[in-house]
Design an enzyme around this catalytic site. Sequence first.
Site, PDB file in Angstrom:
ATOM      1  N   GLY A   1       0.879  -1.180   0.000  1.00 19.48           N
ATOM      2  CA  GLY A   1       0.000   0.000   0.000  1.00 19.48           C
ATOM      3  C   GLY A   1       0.906   1.216   0.000  1.00 19.48           C
ATOM      4  O   GLY A   1       1.808   1.339   0.854  1.00 19.48           O
ATOM      5  N   ALA A   2       0.670   2.112  -0.968  1.00 18.96           N
ATOM      6  CA  ALA A   2       1.627   3.195  -1.189  1.00 18.96           C
ATOM      7  C   ALA A   2       1.892   4.054   0.052  1.00 18.96           C
ATOM      8  O   ALA A   2       3.035   4.398   0.352  1.00 18.96           O
ATOM      9  CB  ALA A   2       1.133   4.056  -2.344  1.00 18.96           C
TER      10      ALA A   2
ATOM     11  N   ARG B   1      10.526  -0.788  -4.272  1.00 16.92           N
ATOM     12  CA  ARG B   1       9.337  -0.765  -5.144  1.00 16.92           C
ATOM     13  C   ARG B   1       9.484   0.435  -6.088  1.00 16.92           C
ATOM     14  O   ARG B   1       9.477   1.580  -5.631  1.00 16.92           O
ATOM     15  CB  ARG B   1       8.038  -0.592  -4.322  1.00 16.92           C
ATOM     16  CG  ARG B   1       7.742  -1.607  -3.225  1.00 16.92           C
ATOM     17  CD  ARG B   1       7.223  -2.948  -3.702  1.00 16.92           C
ATOM     18  NE  ARG B   1       6.149  -2.958  -4.658  1.00 16.92           N
ATOM     19  CZ  ARG B   1       4.841  -2.977  -4.367  1.00 16.92           C
ATOM     20  NH1 ARG B   1       4.452  -2.939  -3.113  1.00 16.92           N
ATOM     21  NH2 ARG B   1       3.929  -3.026  -5.327  1.00 16.92           N
TER      22      ARG B   1
ATOM     23  N   CYS C   1      -8.233  -3.567  -5.047  1.00 24.46           N
ATOM     24  CA  CYS C   1      -7.018  -3.690  -4.243  1.00 24.46           C
ATOM     25  C   CYS C   1      -7.263  -3.322  -2.791  1.00 24.46           C
ATOM     26  O   CYS C   1      -8.384  -3.494  -2.281  1.00 24.46           O
ATOM     27  CB  CYS C   1      -5.870  -2.884  -4.860  1.00 24.46           C
ATOM     28  SG  CYS C   1      -4.256  -3.494  -4.314  1.00 24.46           S
TER      29      CYS C   1
ATOM     30  N   ASP D   1      -1.134   4.495  -6.374  1.00 24.48           N
ATOM     31  CA  ASP D   1       0.280   4.390  -5.983  1.00 24.48           C
ATOM     32  C   ASP D   1       1.013   5.657  -6.348  1.00 24.48           C
ATOM     33  O   ASP D   1       1.900   6.109  -5.617  1.00 24.48           O
ATOM     34  CB  ASP D   1       0.911   3.168  -6.635  1.00 24.48           C
ATOM     35  CG  ASP D   1       0.311   1.907  -6.051  1.00 24.48           C
ATOM     36  OD1 ASP D   1      -0.786   1.514  -6.482  1.00 24.48           O
ATOM     37  OD2 ASP D   1       0.915   1.350  -5.115  1.00 24.48           O
TER      38      ASP D   1
ATOM     39  N   LYS E   1      -3.074  -0.191  -8.971  1.00 29.69           N
ATOM     40  CA  LYS E   1      -3.039  -1.642  -9.146  1.00 29.69           C
ATOM     41  C   LYS E   1      -3.584  -2.056 -10.510  1.00 29.69           C
ATOM     42  O   LYS E   1      -4.595  -1.511 -10.963  1.00 29.69           O
ATOM     43  CB  LYS E   1      -3.870  -2.283  -8.031  1.00 29.69           C
ATOM     44  CG  LYS E   1      -3.854  -3.769  -7.980  1.00 29.69           C
ATOM     45  CD  LYS E   1      -2.478  -4.364  -7.797  1.00 29.69           C
ATOM     46  CE  LYS E   1      -1.695  -3.744  -6.670  1.00 29.69           C
ATOM     47  NZ  LYS E   1      -0.358  -4.277  -6.490  1.00 29.69           N
TER      48      LYS E   1
ATOM     49  N   LYS F   1       1.700  11.612  -3.133  1.00 32.48           N
ATOM     50  CA  LYS F   1       1.730  10.565  -4.163  1.00 32.48           C
ATOM     51  C   LYS F   1       1.859  11.167  -5.566  1.00 32.48           C
ATOM     52  O   LYS F   1       1.849  10.440  -6.555  1.00 32.48           O
ATOM     53  CB  LYS F   1       0.479   9.698  -4.074  1.00 32.48           C
ATOM     54  CG  LYS F   1       0.480   8.836  -2.814  1.00 32.48           C
ATOM     55  CD  LYS F   1      -0.750   7.995  -2.714  1.00 32.48           C
ATOM     56  CE  LYS F   1      -0.679   7.122  -1.468  1.00 32.48           C
ATOM     57  NZ  LYS F   1      -1.975   6.521  -1.177  1.00 32.48           N
TER      58      LYS F   1
HETATM   59  P1  RI2 Z   1      -2.932   3.294   0.093  1.00 30.63           P
HETATM   60  C1  RI2 Z   1      -1.415  -0.494  -3.338  1.00 30.63           C
HETATM   61  O1  RI2 Z   1      -0.295  -1.032  -4.018  1.00 30.63           O
HETATM   62  C2  RI2 Z   1      -2.668  -0.527  -4.179  1.00 30.63           C
HETATM   63  O2  RI2 Z   1      -2.437  -0.376  -5.556  1.00 30.63           O
HETATM   64  C3  RI2 Z   1      -3.427   0.637  -3.574  1.00 30.63           C
HETATM   65  O3  RI2 Z   1      -4.466   1.110  -4.394  1.00 30.63           O
HETATM   66  C4  RI2 Z   1      -2.313   1.651  -3.399  1.00 30.63           C
HETATM   67  O4  RI2 Z   1      -1.190   0.892  -2.995  1.00 30.63           O
HETATM   68  C5  RI2 Z   1      -2.581   2.769  -2.430  1.00 30.63           C
HETATM   69  O5  RI2 Z   1      -2.766   2.272  -1.139  1.00 30.63           O
HETATM   70  P2  RI2 Z   1       0.529  -2.333  -3.466  1.00 30.63           P
HETATM   71  O6  RI2 Z   1       1.601  -1.803  -2.546  1.00 30.63           O
HETATM   72  O7  RI2 Z   1      -1.715   4.151   0.139  1.00 30.63           O
HETATM   73  O8  RI2 Z   1      -0.451  -3.249  -2.772  1.00 30.63           O
HETATM   74  O9  RI2 Z   1      -4.167   4.113  -0.180  1.00 30.63           O
HETATM   75  O10 RI2 Z   1       1.138  -2.929  -4.710  1.00 30.63           O
HETATM   76  O11 RI2 Z   1      -3.099   2.396   1.310  1.00 30.63           O
END
Ligand code: RI2
Length: 298
Positions: free
Chosen positions: A18-19, A58, A124, A193, A204, A229
């Site tokens: 999650g970003a 990442r 996601c 992200d 995602k 972001k």
């Molecule tokens: P929050 C995640 O990426 C998803 O794509 C999600 O939509 C995004 O990060 C933002 O998440 P991954 O790390 O920052 O699971 O809103 O590949 O929690």
Amino acid sequence: MTSLETTVEDIRSMRVHGAGRIARHAVQGLLDWEAALRDASAFDRGFRDAVRALGDTRPTAVSLHNALAYVERHVERAADVSAKRTALRKAASEFIERSKQAVAEIGRQGAAILPRDGTFMTICNSHAALGVFVEMKRQGGDPRVYALETRPFRQGWKSARHLADAGVDVTLIVDGAAMSFIRDVDAVVTGCDTLAANGDVVNKVGTSALALIAREAGKPFYTAGETYKVDLGSPTGGARRIEERDAREICDPGELPGVKFRNPVFDVTPHAWVTRILTEEGALPPQEVGAVARKLWA
Ligand code: RI2
């Protein structure tokens, strides 16, 4: 393993994902590294190496790189090692606090403009997006949410659990069922992200297909994203490198000899398909996020 190596592995392996969460986790990793540092003369090199190791985990989520750059900028301005250590502690703690507050504020922004008793679809596992539904519930609303399973990692299961725990009416569906349920929803709400400077959304893989489905059905499409972001260095989403991960996340390749695999984990949704970006600075037209982020973070 040092605590820094553990943090790097947490993010690389997606144990922490999650970003927003990886940005905060990386910055917390810097705080832990600094707290454990015994030899002050090793600060400069150690700090640079730590930032590089965390940043390499990442490639697509710019939140991670912006968070590290924020701390780096403050450290670089300080005169000596002792001032640098103080600057690191201050900037890192500040970032974590601002990030948490931004996520909470996005929940309030979303609950203010979307119907609190509405039906939504999400993909996601975005804390920023889920925060909107949880806030609606907290304010006495009764939102219903379709959560896409989100292959290959099935982060949608986490979202479903999170919403169910918060008392939100949630239904898990497979990714291919989005079209079957889109007519039931008032809006789609996703996380992101990275946001390009023009408001294109990098999120995602599957998000752009969901946006297209929403567009075809005439449903609004919202993306929740904190202003850190925004990647000011990417004029459009196409400029951002898309992370491609191991095929074993899809299945055991040994079971399908002769088959090739591709596993890009993000895609780009053009800003023209996005109704509003929910940020801690308000629900912005996508083209405005670049200017707002420049003011706050550059
Ligand atoms: P929050 C995640 O990426 C998803 O794509 C999600 O939509 C995004 O990060 C933002 O998440 P991954 O790390 O920052 O699971 O809103 O590949 O929690």
